[in-house]
Design an enzyme around this catalytic site. Structure first.
Site, PDB file in Angstrom:
ATOM      1  N   CYS B  99       0.884  -1.172   0.000  1.00  0.00           N
ATOM      2  CA  CYS B  99       0.000   0.000   0.000  1.00  0.00           C
ATOM      3  C   CYS B  99       0.913   1.210   0.000  1.00  0.00           C
ATOM      4  O   CYS B  99       1.484   1.554   1.031  1.00  0.00           O
ATOM      5  CB  CYS B  99      -0.918   0.009   1.222  1.00  0.00           C
ATOM      6  SG  CYS B  99      -1.870   1.546   1.370  1.00  0.00           S
ATOM      7  N   CYS B 102      -0.649   4.387   2.210  1.00  0.00           N
ATOM      8  CA  CYS B 102      -0.700   4.340   3.681  1.00  0.00           C
ATOM      9  C   CYS B 102      -0.294   2.934   4.112  1.00  0.00           C
ATOM     10  O   CYS B 102       0.855   2.554   3.924  1.00  0.00           O
ATOM     11  CB  CYS B 102      -2.066   4.766   4.214  1.00  0.00           C
ATOM     12  SG  CYS B 102      -3.489   4.059   3.360  1.00  0.00           S
ATOM     13  N   SER B 103      -1.200   2.172   4.690  1.00  0.00           N
ATOM     14  CA  SER B 103      -0.818   0.819   5.098  1.00  0.00           C
ATOM     15  C   SER B 103      -2.011  -0.122   5.042  1.00  0.00           C
ATOM     16  O   SER B 103      -2.187  -0.960   5.906  1.00  0.00           O
ATOM     17  CB  SER B 103      -0.203   0.833   6.504  1.00  0.00           C
ATOM     18  OG  SER B 103      -1.106   1.438   7.405  1.00  0.00           O
ATOM     19  N   CYS B 104      -2.863   0.018   4.006  1.00  0.00           N
ATOM     20  CA  CYS B 104      -4.024  -0.869   3.844  1.00  0.00           C
ATOM     21  C   CYS B 104      -3.546  -2.316   3.829  1.00  0.00           C
ATOM     22  O   CYS B 104      -2.576  -2.657   3.137  1.00  0.00           O
ATOM     23  CB  CYS B 104      -4.747  -0.553   2.542  1.00  0.00           C
ATOM     24  SG  CYS B 104      -5.444   1.116   2.525  1.00  0.00           S
TER      25      CYS B 104
END
Lengths: 97, 194
Positions: B99, B102-104
């Site tokens: 991702c 962000c950090s999906c």
């Protein structure tokens, strides 16, 4: 407005070369490296509330989301031809190519 | 590990939860259920799904066509979770999940993301030089394999269905699940025998 996806699998599209972050505060889910790039629709993923509105607690109309495939090498000017990157892109960022 | 939460953050969380409850948006029971599901989620869930897909063609078809339904079929509550998509590795295509924005992360089936998944180094390099990143993880893919980076940018969460390794013929699902690591479910590794 219809929820039917505008683009079919296999269609060639171009991601808009748009930079809303230069105009003011915004929240966008279209990464910089695909803007202005040509890609191929893999498949529609369904409709989702537009995150660009959700982030500011505005009424968020549902928009079609697609998996779009890009060749990696033209994006970065490096890499192995044939390698790809697949990105979720909302329909309002796409135009016919 | 992350630093302990600051008292003012906890106070803000309390006020937010009170406001959401007062407006009837969430209930204590829903919050408790979500916390329980979050605590329960771990890469073992994804591994069990993969092992079942390797041994059950009908489940494999479901997993690839509707990851959310496939997770629910394994007893995972997907209520309130983003839809899950599952991408199949083959002899000619290897998926790598990142991702960049962000950090999906597919938390419902993998639990909390590891810190490297959230690092700037992984997020910027995986999308630009995936073969170099994979090589540093000890995975060198032949030129005949397409590397397909999956940038998890929006409303879906993505998990990889790795290839079943040779040498696992006759294994049952439990034994197969034990070789499916979190890293294999993200595409930074492949399952190995022994």
């Amino acid at each position: 407005m219809s929820d039917a996806p505008r683009f079919a699998p296999g269609a060639t599209v171009r991601v808009k070369d748009d930079w809303p972050e230069r105009r003011g505060p915004c929240h966008i889910r279209t990464p910089h490296y695909i803007r202005g790039r040509r890609g191929t629709i893999v498949r529609p993923l369904g409709v989702f509330a537009n995150p660009e509105d959700l982030a500011f607690a505005r009424p968020a109309p549902k928009r079609n989301l697609y998996h779009v495939l890009f060749e990696q090498e033209p994006i970065w000017d490096e890499g192995k031809p044939g390698d790809t990157v697949m990105v979720e892109v909302f329909e309002h960022w796409l135009e016919e190519a | 590990m992350a630093a302990p939460p600051r008292p003012e953050s906890l106070a803000l969380l309390d006020r937010l939860m009170e406001a959401l409850k007062a407006k009837g948006i969430v209930s204590d029971a829903e919050i408790a259920e979500r916390q329980a599901n979050t605590d329960k989620a771990s890469p073992e869930t994804g591994a069990r799904m993969v092992a079942r897909a390797w041994t059950d063609p009908a489940y494999r078809a479901l997993l690839l066509s509707d990851g959310t339904a496939a997770a629910e079929a394994m007893g995972v509550s997907m209520a309130g979770a983003p839809p899950l998509g599952v991408l199949e590795n083959t002899r000619t295509r290897h998926h790598l999940v990142v991702c960049t924005l962000c950090s999906c992360y597919p938390r419902a089936v993998l639990g909390y993301p590891p810190s490297w998944y959230k690092s700037f180094a992984y997020r910027s390099r995986a999308v630009r030089e995936p073969r170099a990143v994979l090589a540093e993880w000890g995975l060198s893919l032949p030129d005949s394999v397409e590397v397909r980076v999956v940038d998890s940018t929006a409303d879906y969460r993505w998990m990889v269905l790795p290839m079943r390794p040779v040498g696992t013929e006759g294994w049952d699902a439990a034994r197969l699940a034990a070789i499916v690591t979190r890293d294999a479910l993200l595409g930074v590794a492949v399952p190995k025998v022994g």
